[in-house]
Design an enzyme around this catalytic site. Structure first.
Site, short mmCIF file in Angstrom:
data_model
loop_
_atom_site.label_atom_id
_atom_site.label_comp_id
_atom_site.label_asym_id
_atom_site.label_seq_id
_atom_site.Cartn_x
_atom_site.Cartn_y
_atom_site.Cartn_z
N ASP A 96 0.82 -1.21 0.00
CA ASP A 96 0.00 0.00 0.00
C ASP A 96 0.86 1.26 0.00
O ASP A 96 1.48 1.58 1.01
CB ASP A 96 -0.90 -0.04 1.24
CG ASP A 96 -1.77 1.20 1.38
OD1 ASP A 96 -1.99 1.88 0.37
OD2 ASP A 96 -2.22 1.47 2.51
N ASP A 283 -1.86 5.70 -5.43
CA ASP A 283 -2.19 4.90 -4.26
C ASP A 283 -2.56 3.48 -4.65
O ASP A 283 -3.67 3.22 -5.12
CB ASP A 283 -3.33 5.56 -3.50
CG ASP A 283 -3.66 4.88 -2.19
OD1 ASP A 283 -2.96 3.90 -1.84
OD2 ASP A 283 -4.60 5.31 -1.51
#
Length: 493
Positions: A96, A283
């Protein structure tokens, strides 16, 4: 005694084989890969898959790098296997770039159901474990975790990162973590947003001189029928993952991988809102594309996505639409229009949306629905004025956009049969257009597809903000260069 030794030897061999199959598979080109699985996407599954994070996602030996193949969970979550401890205890984690901490469930997690559905770290089983003990808590949009810090070796591909500081979670109270197909999260953001000042794993790799180049790169395979979910490469890039050259843009604000972008175009036409610039975040932990409601409504209108009908929005267009139009024609500052007609209290400070929890923290974005509707109407009408449309067409268009506002959870649906008729959308980054086709934007099943866009509003000075998640990173191979603080995009191969 002999029998015991034979049993221990057999056990050790089985353990070695299992670790090898999960963490690496040598190939003639020097890459280490893992076989990855995929699952079909439906709307219910998407709701479960979004648990990774709504807050606030590979390695080339020849280049001196290290790679971790990724699993594509429902085309919305990409995760891979790492090992923690000596001998390694294997965990499935989401990689992430929107967070910076590594966390996995602890064997001391007794009272959270989620821990019983996932692998748990046992410090007593590791010879390289070091106690830390500092307690911590991280809040995500889909839930929170709490626990304490520990240090141990972390195996990423065939790289061993020594004494990495990570979180052993003892509480995962959110139901969303029960649904997740991952054990934990490995954050790849900057140390500025790391809880407990724990270094992100790429920083530890850099300090321990494990990488030839201070970069990592993502290749996300969006083909639902392919066996490979993609690869995350540390220390280099795999030329087979992209076409042409990368376009680089500097990181504008450390913490998230944030940079400046320009306008969003629908079939070459400006949507207006980001014409003077917006911030954006690359992201890997976000499934879709999240951006200002004023633009997402225009996208939904262009692709025929269905959302909720906003009574307040239609009321503003009906009662104040012509007044807004006349003020804009009279060259009134667009940010001051809604305050001049009495629907907003501030000049250009109030947000375009309300009460949305963001990836950059909890923000109070205002509570005046009429002000929100007015600000969106200003964007839409101003954009149509640039196209030299008539008053009747402009007001009709604004009224239609009210019907295309996203549903309360930010998502919208569209008929899969209409995909071929939809327009291309283009993001402007470093003065270059990065186009997404309708097929790349829609995710779904046989009849109903889920729009790749969801509404997400951040007020100035941090916003307006776009979050470019897996939909964008699947189309464009993404390089995160922490040596030069820049991000690169190239067409995925």
């Amino acid at each position: 005694m002999m029998r015991r030794r034979q049993l221990l030897l057999a056990t050790a061999c089985l353990w070695a084989l299992s670790c090898a199959s999960l963490l690496r598979a040598s190939t003639p080109d020097g890459l280490l890969r893992v076989s990855l699985n995929k699952n079909k996407l439906d709307r219910e599954a998407l709701a479960a898959a979004k648990v990774g994070r709504q807050h606030d996602s590979r390695r080339l030996r020849a280049a001196g790098g290290d790679e971790v193949p990724l699993i594509d969970y429902l085309n919305t979550q990409y995760f891979g296997v790492i090992g923690i401890g000596t001998p390694p205890q294997n965990f499935t984690v989401i990689f992430d770039t929107g967070s910076s901490n590594l966390w996995i469930p602890s064997s001391k997690c007794y009272f959270s159901i989620a821990c019983y559905f996932h692998h748990k770290y046992k410090s007593s089983k590791s010879s390289t474990y070091k106690s830390d003990g500092e307690t911590c808590k991280i809040t995500y949009g889909s839930g929170s975790i709490s626990g304490f810090f520990s240090k141990d070796n972390v195996l990423v591909g065939d790289l061993v990162v020594k004494s990495q500081k990570f979180i052993e979670t003892t509480r995962e109270p959110s139901f969303s973590f029960i649904l997740g197909k991952f054990d934990g999260i490995l954050g790849l953001g900057y140390p500025e947003i790391s809880v407990g000042k724990a270094p992100p794993i790429w920083q530890s790799m850099e300090e321990q001189k494990l990488l030839k180049d201070n970069v990592f790169s993502f290749w996300l395979n969006r083909n639902p029928d392919a066996s490979s979910g993609g690869e995350l490469v540390f220390g280099g890039v795999d030329p087979k993952h992209f076409k042409g050259n990368h376009t680089y843009v500097p990181v504008s604000r450390k913490g998230y991988w944030q940079f400046n972008m320009g306008d969003l175009l629908i079939d070459g036409h400006s949507t207006g809102f980001c014409a003077k610039g917006c911030a954006a975040i690359a992201d890997s932990g976000t499934s879709l594309l999240a951006g200002p409601t004023a633009i997402v409504a225009q996208v939904n209108h262009a692709i025929g996505a269905e959302g909720i009908i906003s009574t307040e929005c239609k009321e503003v267009v009906s009662q104040y639409g012509e007044m807004i139009l006349n003020l804009l024609i009279a060259q009134t500052d667009p940010q001051k229009v809604c305050s001049q007609i009495g629907l907003c209290m501030f000049d250009g400070i109030q947000s375009v949306s309300e009460g949305i929890e963001s990836v950059v923290g909890k923000e109070n974005l205002g509570s005046d629905v009429m002000c929100t509707a007015c600000q969106m109407a200003v964007v839409w009408i101003e954009n149509q004025l640039r196209e030299n449309k008539t008053k009747e067409i402009i007001l009709q268009y604004a009224n239609q956009l009210c019907e295309r506002l996203p549903s309360p959870n930010g998502e919208s649906t569209v008929s899969c049969h209409q995909i071929s008729k939809m327009p291309n959308l283009s993001f402007t980054i470093a003065n270059k257009s990065f186009t997404l086709t309708p097929e790349q934007l829609e995710q779904g099943g046989q009849t109903v597809c889920i729009s790749g866009f969801m509404a997400f509003d951040i007020p100035p000075p941090r916003g307006p903000l776009w979050i470019l998640g897996d939909v964008f990173m699947g189309a464009y191979h993404t390089v995160f260069d922490f040596g030069k603080d820049r991000i690169g995009f190239a067409e995925s191969a």
